[in-house]
Design an enzyme around this catalytic site. Structure first.
Site, PDB file in Angstrom:
ATOM      1  N   HIS A   1       0.827  -1.206   0.000  1.00 59.36           N
ATOM      2  CA  HIS A   1       0.000   0.000   0.000  1.00 59.36           C
ATOM      3  C   HIS A   1       0.863   1.258   0.000  1.00 59.36           C
ATOM      4  CE1 HIS A   1      -3.421   2.636   1.049  1.00 59.36           C
ATOM      5  NE2 HIS A   1      -2.538   3.252   1.813  1.00 59.36           N
ATOM      6  N   GLU A   2       1.868   1.289   0.853  1.00 62.51           N
ATOM      7  CA  GLU A   2       2.746   2.462   0.915  1.00 62.51           C
ATOM      8  C   GLU A   2       3.538   2.623  -0.376  1.00 62.51           C
ATOM      9  OE1 GLU A   2       2.113   4.532   3.080  1.00 62.51           O
ATOM     10  OE2 GLU A   2       0.945   3.215   4.383  1.00 62.51           O
TER      11      GLU A   2
ATOM     12  N   HIS B   1       1.629   4.531  -2.911  1.00 58.41           N
ATOM     13  CA  HIS B   1       1.777   5.991  -2.835  1.00 58.41           C
ATOM     14  C   HIS B   1       3.044   6.457  -3.553  1.00 58.41           C
ATOM     15  CE1 HIS B   1      -1.668   6.590  -0.358  1.00 58.41           C
ATOM     16  NE2 HIS B   1      -1.181   5.969   0.697  1.00 58.41           N
TER      17      HIS B   1
END
Length: 222
Positions: A96-97, A100
């Site tokens: 998920h990170e 980004h």
């Protein structure tokens, strides 16, 4: 004031439910080891390298669920448990990170917009409550109207954050599946962790919306 307290109670319940869902989902899937055996740090490094982001660092950060991507430092920072752990939850959060980081590299518009309005949002978050209190204490309707304007920036930030976080989770699931990091069975756990995390941002946006509606109600009745 009674209406404000009711809104705050509802907001607290929504936020509390979201936080409980995140922690319970994370706790459950932190006990389930990923079949790949890769740690969160290894998964993050693999995702970044395969997408040409070799200069983006992967670093541990103290705490639990303190994971984030720092666009200024170009660093994916993972909480110590996710950095060293190889659970389904750890690889989900790491991916998920990295989502980004991919947004940042690709110039994802909602992410750029969120970064651009942050100084305004920060100012609005500091000013809206003092302005509102001055208004209800009888210093004039203008202060309440200014409080509405200031808090509108806060709500805008929450709204813009939603597509940023949801898109990062979608990218994470697709990448983990495509790279063979998770099995078909583990995909259920990845979805649970990522969906629970996204719900916290939805809850925050709902709470902010309720607060703004209250401010508008007070403004109209002054």
């Amino acid at each position: 004031m009674g209406l404000y307290l009711l809104i705050m109670i509802v907001g607290t319940l929504i936020s509390g439910a979201a936080a409980l869902w995140v922690r319970s989902s994370y706790a459950r899937w932190s006990k389930q080891q990923s079949s790949s055996g890769l740690t969160g740090a290894e998964v993050a490094r693999m995702i970044l390298d395969r997408n040409g982001l070799t200069r983006v660092r992967v670093e541990p950060v103290p705490g639990v669920l303190t994971d984030h991507y720092d666009p200024r430092a170009k660093a994916v920072r993972l909480s110590e448990g996710n950095f060293r752990g190889s659970s389904v939850a750890a690889v989900s959060v790491a991916a998920h990170e990295c989502g980004h980081a991919l947004q940042d590299a690709g110039g994802y518009v909602p992410m750029k917009l969120r970064a651009g309005i942050f100084p305004l949002v920060n100012l609005g978050a500091q000013l809206w409550l003092p302005l509102f209190l001055l208004g209800v204490m009888g210093f004039g309707e203008l202060f309440i109207q200014l409080a509405v304007i200031a808090f509108s920036a806060v709500l805008l930030f929450h709204i813009v954050t939603l597509p940023v976080e949801i898109d990062a989770s979608r990218r994470a699931y697709r990448i983990l599946s495509r790279y063979g990091v998770i099995s078909l069975k583990e995909g259920r756990g990845v979805r649970r962790v990522l969906t629970a995390a996204a719900f916290t941002y939805i809850a925050a946006a709902l709470t902010a919306l309720l607060t703004l509606l209250y401010l508008l109600f007070v403004s109209r009745n002054q």
